[in-house]
Design an enzyme around this catalytic site. Structure first.
Site, PDB file in Angstrom:
ATOM      1  N   ALA A 183       1.330  -0.911  -0.194  1.00 19.17           N
ATOM      2  CA  ALA A 183      -0.027   0.439  -0.263  1.00 19.17           C
ATOM      3  C   ALA A 183       1.082   1.326  -0.180  1.00 19.17           C
ATOM      4  O   ALA A 183       2.253   0.810   0.307  1.00 19.17           O
ATOM      5  CB  ALA A 183      -1.401  -0.040   1.550  1.00 19.17           C
TER       6      ALA A 183
ATOM      7  N   GLY B 237       0.552  -4.859   0.823  1.00 23.90           N
ATOM      8  CA  GLY B 237      -0.311  -4.586   0.233  1.00 23.90           C
ATOM      9  C   GLY B 237      -0.219  -5.181  -1.531  1.00 23.90           C
ATOM     10  O   GLY B 237      -1.680  -5.549  -1.756  1.00 23.90           O
TER      11      GLY B 237
ATOM     12  N   GLU C 190      -1.105  -9.176  -0.580  1.00 27.39           N
ATOM     13  CA  GLU C 190      -2.514  -9.249  -0.464  1.00 27.39           C
ATOM     14  C   GLU C 190      -3.057  -9.101  -1.552  1.00 27.39           C
ATOM     15  O   GLU C 190      -4.160  -9.897  -1.760  1.00 27.39           O
ATOM     16  CB  GLU C 190      -2.654  -7.947   0.634  1.00 27.39           C
ATOM     17  CG  GLU C 190      -2.124  -8.633   2.051  1.00 27.39           C
ATOM     18  CD  GLU C 190      -1.862  -7.384   2.975  1.00 27.39           C
ATOM     19  OE1 GLU C 190      -2.199  -5.680   2.332  1.00 27.39           O
ATOM     20  OE2 GLU C 190      -2.904  -7.698   4.019  1.00 27.39           O
TER      21      GLU C 190
ATOM     22  N   GLU D 104       4.655  -5.251   6.980  1.00 27.17           N
ATOM     23  CA  GLU D 104       3.997  -4.391   7.934  1.00 27.17           C
ATOM     24  C   GLU D 104       4.227  -4.192   9.118  1.00 27.17           C
ATOM     25  O   GLU D 104       4.791  -3.123   9.819  1.00 27.17           O
ATOM     26  CB  GLU D 104       2.453  -4.828   7.456  1.00 27.17           C
ATOM     27  CG  GLU D 104       1.665  -4.027   6.562  1.00 27.17           C
ATOM     28  CD  GLU D 104       2.008  -5.655   5.546  1.00 27.17           C
ATOM     29  OE1 GLU D 104       2.547  -6.929   5.432  1.00 27.17           O
ATOM     30  OE2 GLU D 104       1.080  -4.900   4.127  1.00 27.17           O
TER      31      GLU D 104
END
Ligand code: HXC
Length: 270
Positions: free
Chosen positions: A78, A121, A124, A144
């Site tokens: 992300a 992300g 993911e 993360e």
């Protein structure tokens, strides 16, 4: 200056493969932010989901391939710059994370073609796809923890289901990345291919899926995903209903007639 599309959509010419006529119906989506290693901003995710929803509603599209622009990253996470300013209140007030739920509702099969980093992300996102084709240069991880947080878009849940609790614990608690080969050995990816061949091989696999009857393909995807959600008893009952429902389709009649007549089927998608 307009930011331009963050996700490009194209319909590549069918790649030649094994048997039968090469089918069309494959869409290629490219995350196009190579200068930020394809980091997934909220705007990018919204664009991606909008593009996938449009393809999901397009009867001519039978499989999607998702990749990252350039060779360095599928997506390195992300967008950390965007996350840095967030608070629990701002995250709860926004609806940006609902895009991840919308992604999950896509019935069209999606293949991630991963080169380079698939981190946070990005990992993911790859795991939210249905299959993963990894180049030899791919790296998967959930780093993360090094930022003081945890995976927030399914990493703790999907990685655990994909590779088991022991390995997921190690990767998520240490933030260590794994190579494509380690990811394949752990069951995270479908196949590892020479880096430069990644996209072609993913398109080839997409072509094989697109050549199958689309209603049955969507039903199979839905039932396989159901397996992660439900008890064996309920999952078997759902599968039986889905199986019975397919007997109302023209494609079932065609598939079984073609078998009896020793010819190739022509699917109508109904
Ligand atoms: C924003 C990013 C980014 C990211 C890289 N960039 N990753 N920008 N968000 N996740 C930007 C860098 O700031 C840099 O921009 C450019 O991309 C190139 O990256 P470099 O760091 O210079 O490249 P390199 O030295 O080769 O290192 C590659 C890397 C490193 C190891 C992948 O970039 C990295 O550690 N990135 C972050 C990985 C990560 O922690 N991901 C998880 C994010 S949190 P400039 O402008 O400086 O050139 C997350 C939570 C998900 O994903 C929760 C649910 C949504």
């Amino acid at each position: 200056m307009s930011p331009g599309p963050l996700v490009r959509v194209a319909f590549p010419a069918p790649a030649p493969f094994g048997q039968g006529p090469p089918p069309g119906g494959v869409a290629l989506l490219t995350i196009d932010r190579p200068e930020a290693l394809n980091a997934v901003s909220f705007a990018l995710l919204a664009e991606l989901v909008a593009a996938l929803r449009a393809l999901d509603a397009d009867r001519a599209c039978h499989c999607a391939v998702l990749t990252g622009a350039g060779s360095r990253a599928f997506a390195a996470g992300a967008d950390i710059r965007e996350l840095a300013g967030q608070t629990p209140e701002s995250l709860r007030a926004g609806d940006d994370f609902e895009r991840w739920d919308e992604l999950r509702a896509i019935g069209l099969p999606i293949i991630a073609a991963v080169r380079g980093y698939a981190l946070g992300g990005g990992c993911e996102l790859a795991m939210a796809c249905d299959l993963i084709v990894a180049g030899e240069d791919a790296q998967f991880g959930q780093p993360e923890i090094k930022l003081g947080v945890i995976p927030g878009a399914g990493g703790t849940q999907r990685l655990t289901r994909a590779i088991g609790k022991a390995r997921a614990m190690e990767l998520i608690l240490t933030g260590r990345s794994i190579s494509a080969r380690e990811a394949a050995a752990a069951g995270l990816v479908n196949l590892v291919v020479p880096a430069e061949e990644t996209l072609d091989r993913a398109l080839q696999l997409a072509g094989q899926i697109a050549a199958m009857p689309p209603i049955a393909v969507r039903s199979a995807k839905a039932m396989i995903n159901r397996a992660a959600e439900t008890s064996l008893t309920d999952g078997l009952a759902d599968e039986r209903q889905a199986f019975f429902d397919l007997f109302a389709t023209a494609d079932k009649a065609e598939g079984m007639a073609a078998f009896a007549e020793k010819r190739a089927p022509t699917w109508q998608g109904r």
